[in-house]
Design a protein around this motif. Structure first.
Motif, short mmCIF file in Angstrom:
data_model
loop_
_atom_site.label_atom_id
_atom_site.label_comp_id
_atom_site.label_asym_id
_atom_site.label_seq_id
_atom_site.Cartn_x
_atom_site.Cartn_y
_atom_site.Cartn_z
N UNK A 57 0.92 -1.19 0.03
CA UNK A 57 0.12 -0.12 -0.16
C UNK A 57 0.96 1.22 -0.01
N UNK A 59 0.46 3.96 1.73
CA UNK A 59 0.79 4.29 3.48
C UNK A 59 2.28 3.43 3.91
N UNK A 60 2.10 2.24 3.44
CA UNK A 60 3.35 1.30 3.93
C UNK A 60 4.62 1.84 3.13
N UNK A 63 5.84 4.60 5.01
CA UNK A 63 6.34 4.36 6.52
C UNK A 63 7.55 3.77 6.06
N UNK A 66 10.26 6.46 5.26
CA UNK A 66 10.57 7.32 6.38
C UNK A 66 11.44 6.45 7.26
N UNK A 67 11.38 5.33 7.39
CA UNK A 67 12.59 4.50 8.21
C UNK A 67 13.77 4.64 7.70
N UNK A 305 11.39 -3.48 6.86
CA UNK A 305 9.86 -3.27 6.92
C UNK A 305 9.02 -4.76 6.96
N UNK A 309 7.37 -6.83 9.94
CA UNK A 309 5.64 -7.22 9.69
C UNK A 309 5.57 -8.65 9.87
#
Lengths: 347, 338
Positions: A57, A59-60, A63, A66-67, A305, A309
């Motif tokens: 997605x 959004x992921x 994220x 950002x990481x 990531x 998860x």
């Protein structure tokens, strides 16, 4: 995957015997290291997307980016120095101590401009000292920057940071903390990473000084003989690395609203160098680009990531990370075997 | 039994025990002046050496500075040796200290194994030896510190109270471990697991370790929050690390929705984070109280004239649950600038 294996099986034998390599192997040979890393990243991303709902997605993705933003920014600075056949171990000191100085000034009631100038001054000094010692005193970069790293950390602990190693940003610094926020859903650290990547790319590939850095890394002696001011250029490389390190420090501090100066003594710098080298910024100098950094950072980000998860334990994560990195390096080694030139450069 | 009656009963029992022992033992009768003289003779001018794993951690600073203030006020010499996270250097410092022979040693173990032989040697050399928070496998005169098992249980009970009922956001929780192999982490995990087992409705969707690093905690928490935006609570093992979790929750726009549970010694910025609602509950083992407890046992040991190594005592630290509502101005301890 079978195609890659086939290419691998063909690769070195073909070189060794001098016979005509297969068509597929030849097309693989033409891949640059960053392309190989991007392919590995894509394969991993497909696997994770199949295993994990929501992995693919937007959004992921944000994220994930950002990481790796801080790591990516640092690697941009590291890449400049490594392309110029150098190494900057003290980049984390610019990150942590520069940022800590900024926080200390803000805590003391100083304005944001003054706080950032003070931090930048520290980073610039670190870069200048590194560059001077390496260019004029002719100390190998590994030892020179290792020494400045320790020196800066020790001085900072006495004169800037105070008794404990974590410095917190005062609550009032809302403007500064927005660096760790988001604009239109996109995290600011990601914007800074990509903005800086574009700048560094333009600098390295479109300006003559940028091309000089490649020339410097490729063959310092030839660069000097052809009239490039190699010593001032070296200083510039380290100043840029330190400054970019400081920018990463500001981003990191805004994200966590604190800075842990103990990071200077940690192994973070190896992750930074790894990202650059993994993507094809060769330690022999003169090779790689900003795309290498993006590819390396993306691979690390996807792994981090996906495995978080999947809720894998740290030990399993380390094993997988080690294997993937090893695979990427082996693959590169087989696709781009050592030749006379790299041997001559002391690889 | 209510809290008040419980306290009364405890006081009554204590008074009875004191009275009983006075009759049974009939200790030496002493005037106030003699008691003061005994204290001056046995305690004043004695030397206490404190060796934490590092003296730049807020927790060890709170211990050190609080003990130093108390020692100074009572005329005890107080010295700190700082190995700065270097285990080998800590072992060397401890060895050197045994040769120097202070009256009391206060040691903060990096793990259960490494200092055990030296702790044994210190006692044999006639030095009272106290261990704080992280116990060695070799027990010495006194241990002052937190019981991780009990701490894990209390934290898990707090999480269950927030996420177990029908009114909870969801029954999903995530854990942020520190270093999975440390005795502290293992103890907390055991205590917490025992509680979670009794509440099968609680669903642990993630259990990751951040190695006490706030940046790692931030990135992992951001990923987990992305996958589980309906998470009810995040439970971490140390406030210094969980600052990263709290920031990730805030950046995901989930502040107040995902409750962050943490623990620590009441060091900065835990109380600020509680007041701002970034932490939901902090199970504090009150580092400054621990420091006073260490000094109390120092004074007791020095006056006891017992042979070092001849007995073992544990002074377990009480854990208080701090929230936005219960946090007081003195719940956290500030550290000096230099």
């Amino acid at each position: 995957m079978a195609a890659i294996e086939e290419a691998l099986a063909d690769g070195p034998r073909a070189t060794g015997s001098g016979g005509p390599p297969g068509r597929l192997a030849r097309s693989f040979r033409r891949l640059s290291q960053e392309q190989v890393v991007l392919i590995v990243t894509a394969v991993l991303a497909v696997i994770f997307s199949a295993l994990l709902p929501g992995f693919a997605s937007l959004e992921n993705l944000l994220t994930l980016l950002n990481g790796i933003a801080v790591l990516g920014i640092l690697s941009l600075g590291a890449a400049i120095v490594i392309i110029g056949r150098g190494l900057d171990i003290s980049q984390i000191a610019s990150l942590a101590i520069g940022a800590a100085m900024t926080a200390v000034v803000m805590k003391g009631g100083g304005s944001l401009t003054w706080a950032i100038s003070a931090g930048l001054l520290i980073a610039l000094s670190i870069g200048l000292v590194n560059g001077f010692v390496i260019a004029f005193v002719e100390i190998p970069p590994l030892f020179a920057t290792l020494a400045t790293n320790l020196l800066v950390f020790g001085l900072a602990r006495i004169f800037i940071v105070g008794s404990t190693y974590i410095v917190y940003v005062p609550d009032g610094a809302k403007g500064f903390l927005s660096l760790g926020g988001a604009v239109g859903g996109v995290p600011v650290p990601v914007l800074i990473f990509f903005g800086l990547a574009a700048l560094v790319h333009a600098f390295l590939s479109r300006t003559s000084i940028g091309r000089f850095i490649y020339a410097h890394g490729d063959n310092p002696e030839a660069a000097r003989l052809s009239g490039i001011p190699v010593r001032p250029l070296t200083i510039l490389e380290y100043v840029l690395s330190a400054t970019i390190g400081y920018v990463a420090g500001l981003v990191l501090m805004a994200m966590l609203s604190s800075i842990d100066t103990q990071i200077v003594m940690g192994a973070e710098i190896f992750n930074v160098i790894l990202v650059a080298v993994l993507g094809g910024v060769s330690l022999v100098g003169g090779r790689g680009s900003v795309l290498s950094v993006l590819a390396g950072a993306l691979l690390i980000g996807v792994m981090l990531n996906g495995m978080t998860r999947l809720n894998l334990s740290n030990d399993v994560q380390n094993i997988v990370r080690g294997l993937v990195l090893m695979a990427a390096i082996v693959l590169d080694n087989r696709l781009h075997p050592r030749d006379e030139e790299t041997l001559r450069q002391g690889e | 039994m209510s809290k008040a009656t419980g306290k009364l009963a405890a006081i009554a029992a204590g008074v009875a025990a004191l009275g009983f022992s006075a009759v049974a033992l009939a200790g030496p009768s002493m005037t106030t002046k003699q008691l003061q003289e005994q204290f001056d003779k046995d305690v004043k001018g004695k030397t206490v050496v404190y060796i934490p794993v590092s003296y730049s951690v807020p927790l060890t600073r709170i211990w050190g500075e609080t003990m130093e203030r108390e020692a100074k006020a009572l005329g005890i010499k107080f010295e700190v040796r700082d190995p700065d996270f270097n285990t080998q250097r800590e072992e060397q410092l401890l060895s050197a200290m045994i040769a120097q022979h202070p009256d009391v040693l206060i040691v903060h173990n990096p793990n259960v194994q490494v200092l055990a032989p030296d702790l044994k040697r210190a006692e044999r050399a006639g030095i009272y030896t106290i261990q704080v928070n992280m116990a060695s496998k070799y027990k010495t005169d006194a241990f002052v510190g937190v019981q991780p098992n009990d701490l894990g249980m209390k934290m898990a009970e707090g999480v269950v109270a927030a996420c177990g009922g029908a009114g909870a956001r969801s029954h999903k929780i995530a854990l942020m471990d520190g270093e999975v192999t440390s005795a502290y982490s293992i103890g907390i995990m055991q205590g917490a697991t025992a509680v979670f087992k009794k509440h099968p409705d609680i669903q642990i969707v993630s259990n990751q370790a951040a190695n006490w690093d706030s940046k790692t905690a931030h990135d992992k928490a951001a990923t987990v929050l992305q996958a589980h935006p309906d998470l009810c609570a995040y439970m971490g093992w140390w406030s210094g690390q969980d600052v990263g979790v709290a920031q990730a929750v805030k950046q995901a726009g989930l502040q107040g929705k995902v409750k962050v549970f943490t623990t620590g010694g009441g060091e900065d910025p835990a109380c600020d984070y509680l007041r701002q609602g970034l932490f939901y509950e902090d199970f504090s083992y009150q580092a400054s109280l621990q420091a006073h407890q260490m000094m109390a046992i120092v004074k007791f040991l020095l006056q006891s004239h017992m042979k070092p190594g001849s007995f073992r005592t544990a002074i377990y630290s009480p854990v208080v649950a701090l929230t936005k509502e219960t946090v007081r101005p003195d719940s956290c301890t500030a550290i000096s600038k230099k």
